[in-house]
Scaffold this motif. Structure first.
Motif, mmCIF file in Angstrom:
data_model
loop_
_atom_site.group_PDB
_atom_site.id
_atom_site.type_symbol
_atom_site.label_atom_id
_atom_site.label_comp_id
_atom_site.label_asym_id
_atom_site.label_seq_id
_atom_site.Cartn_x
_atom_site.Cartn_y
_atom_site.Cartn_z
ATOM 1 N N PHE A 38 0.884 -1.162 0.000
ATOM 2 C CA PHE A 38 0.000 0.000 0.000
ATOM 3 C C PHE A 38 0.922 1.211 0.000
ATOM 4 O O PHE A 38 1.824 1.305 0.838
ATOM 5 N N PHE A 39 0.700 2.147 -0.946
ATOM 6 C CA PHE A 39 1.631 3.267 -1.079
ATOM 7 C C PHE A 39 0.954 4.513 -1.620
ATOM 8 O O PHE A 39 -0.157 4.457 -2.148
ATOM 9 N N ASP A 40 1.653 5.635 -1.476
ATOM 10 C CA ASP A 40 1.229 6.935 -1.995
ATOM 11 C C ASP A 40 2.434 7.555 -2.701
ATOM 12 O O ASP A 40 3.541 7.538 -2.162
ATOM 13 N N TYR A 41 2.218 8.101 -3.881
ATOM 14 C CA TYR A 41 3.320 8.677 -4.662
ATOM 15 C C TYR A 41 3.968 9.892 -4.010
ATOM 16 O O TYR A 41 5.072 10.267 -4.378
ATOM 17 N N GLN A 42 3.322 10.514 -3.047
ATOM 18 C CA GLN A 42 3.919 11.672 -2.380
ATOM 19 C C GLN A 42 4.485 11.323 -1.000
ATOM 20 O O GLN A 42 4.938 12.201 -0.279
ATOM 21 N N GLU A 57 -2.594 1.093 -4.756
ATOM 22 C CA GLU A 57 -2.579 2.552 -4.707
ATOM 23 C C GLU A 57 -3.420 3.001 -3.509
ATOM 24 O O GLU A 57 -4.578 2.610 -3.382
ATOM 25 N N MET A 58 -2.814 3.804 -2.629
ATOM 26 C CA MET A 58 -3.546 4.302 -1.469
ATOM 27 C C MET A 58 -3.205 5.786 -1.272
ATOM 28 O O MET A 58 -2.431 6.153 -0.391
ATOM 29 N N PRO A 59 -3.761 6.642 -2.111
ATOM 30 C CA PRO A 59 -3.440 8.064 -2.003
ATOM 31 C C PRO A 59 -3.998 8.666 -0.711
ATOM 32 O O PRO A 59 -5.197 8.648 -0.486
ATOM 33 N N ILE A 60 -3.082 9.164 0.122
ATOM 34 C CA ILE A 60 -3.487 9.755 1.398
ATOM 35 C C ILE A 60 -3.013 11.198 1.541
ATOM 36 O O ILE A 60 -3.350 11.848 2.523
ATOM 37 N N PHE A 61 -2.239 11.672 0.577
ATOM 38 C CA PHE A 61 -1.680 13.020 0.672
ATOM 39 C C PHE A 61 -2.354 14.014 -0.273
ATOM 40 O O PHE A 61 -1.699 14.885 -0.841
ATOM 41 N N HIS A 114 -12.268 1.908 -7.106
ATOM 42 C CA HIS A 114 -11.111 1.044 -6.848
ATOM 43 C C HIS A 114 -10.245 1.640 -5.734
ATOM 44 O O HIS A 114 -9.821 0.926 -4.815
ATOM 45 N N LEU A 115 -9.979 2.934 -5.819
ATOM 46 C CA LEU A 115 -9.171 3.591 -4.787
ATOM 47 C C LEU A 115 -9.883 3.569 -3.437
ATOM 48 O O LEU A 115 -9.244 3.331 -2.399
ATOM 49 N N LEU A 116 -11.183 3.787 -3.432
ATOM 50 C CA LEU A 116 -11.947 3.714 -2.181
ATOM 51 C C LEU A 116 -11.908 2.295 -1.604
ATOM 52 O O LEU A 116 -11.796 2.120 -0.382
ATOM 53 N N ASP A 117 -11.993 1.293 -2.469
ATOM 54 C CA ASP A 117 -11.901 -0.100 -2.019
ATOM 55 C C ASP A 117 -10.531 -0.386 -1.394
ATOM 56 O O ASP A 117 -10.441 -1.107 -0.393
ATOM 57 N N ASN A 118 -9.462 0.171 -1.985
ATOM 58 C CA ASN A 118 -8.123 -0.004 -1.404
ATOM 59 C C ASN A 118 -8.059 0.611 -0.009
ATOM 60 O O ASN A 118 -7.485 0.025 0.913
ATOM 61 N N HIS A 119 -8.655 1.796 0.149
ATOM 62 C CA HIS A 119 -8.692 2.442 1.468
ATOM 63 C C HIS A 119 -9.502 1.614 2.461
ATOM 64 O O HIS A 119 -9.106 1.474 3.625
ATOM 65 N N SER A 166 -8.106 -0.038 5.866
ATOM 66 C CA SER A 166 -8.768 0.234 7.142
ATOM 67 C C SER A 166 -9.129 -1.074 7.851
ATOM 68 O O SER A 166 -8.907 -1.222 9.064
ATOM 69 N N ALA A 167 -9.671 -2.026 7.113
ATOM 70 C CA ALA A 167 -10.034 -3.316 7.691
ATOM 71 C C ALA A 167 -8.813 -4.050 8.247
ATOM 72 O O ALA A 167 -8.914 -4.767 9.244
ATOM 73 N N LEU A 168 -7.657 -3.846 7.610
ATOM 74 C CA LEU A 168 -6.417 -4.475 8.059
ATOM 75 C C LEU A 168 -5.677 -3.631 9.099
ATOM 76 O O LEU A 168 -4.584 -3.984 9.525
ATOM 77 N N LYS A 169 -6.279 -2.497 9.465
ATOM 78 C CA LYS A 169 -5.702 -1.556 10.436
ATOM 79 C C LYS A 169 -4.372 -0.967 9.948
ATOM 80 O O LYS A 169 -3.466 -0.696 10.732
ATOM 81 N N ILE A 170 -4.291 -0.767 8.630
ATOM 82 C CA ILE A 170 -3.132 -0.106 8.037
ATOM 83 C C ILE A 170 -3.371 1.391 8.128
ATOM 84 O O ILE A 170 -4.393 1.887 7.668
ATOM 85 N N GLU A 171 -2.432 2.093 8.742
ATOM 86 C CA GLU A 171 -2.628 3.515 9.008
ATOM 87 C C GLU A 171 -1.720 4.426 8.205
ATOM 88 O O GLU A 171 -1.851 5.642 8.285
#
Length: 159
Positions: A15-19, A46-50, A113-118, A122-127
């Motif tokens: 799980f990653f973000d390009y920024q 893809e997990m854009p958080i920034f 797809h991006l919302l599903d990755n988020h 979340s379900a896996l408690k990845i922060e």
């Protein structure tokens, strides 16, 4: 999701973000790991958080498709300041029409797809990013030695 080495016996998911600074530091090592270990199936989440630019980069890469995925992944992480102009330049450098990709990137399917990755994160408690999963191990951060150790352990289990 893009998958490198799809027939690999050991699966790593990132799980990653390009920024993300730590994702950026890990990216060249991830590409080397993929190239040096054809038995490692690598799933890119893809997990854009920034913010908006992260979302645009992630959705553009997904819209571009598998043929250019690793080239865009590499280019986006190599870009010092990622913005819409640098995203468009990377797309054009890979033979893609930025306008077409931007339209496709905004589609409901890609945004879902991006919302599903988020939701999965979340379900896996990845922060945060990067986070790697190997088997039942979750490795937070750019801890490449821990990632390599987890791969080696998983090889023994599937081997």
């Amino acid at each position: 999701d893009f998958v490198a080495n799809p027939s690999g016996a050991v699966t790593v998911t990132e799980f990653f973000d390009y920024q993300c600074t730590y994702c950026k530091a890990a990216a060249p090592q991830i590409l080397k790991l993929i190239a040096d270990n054809p038995d490692v199936r690598f799933v890119f989440k893809e997990m854009p958080i920034f913010g908006a630019v992260s979302n645009q980069a992630a959705s553009s890469t997904l819209a571009a498709g598998d043929r250019t995925y690793l080239a865009l992944y590499s280019r986006f992480f190599a870009t010092e300041h990622l913005d819409q102009a640098s995203i468009d330049q990377a797309l054009a450098a890979n033979g893609l029409d930025p306008s077409s990709i931007k339209a496709k990137a905004g589609s409901a399917d890609i945004q879902r797809h991006l919302l599903d990755n988020h939701a999965l994160a979340s379900a896996l408690k990845i922060e945060g990013t990067p986070t790697f999963i190997v088997g039942d191990q979750i490795i937070p951060g750019a801890d490449l030695p821990a990632l390599k150790a987890a791969i080696d352990q998983q090889r023994k289990k599937v081997g």
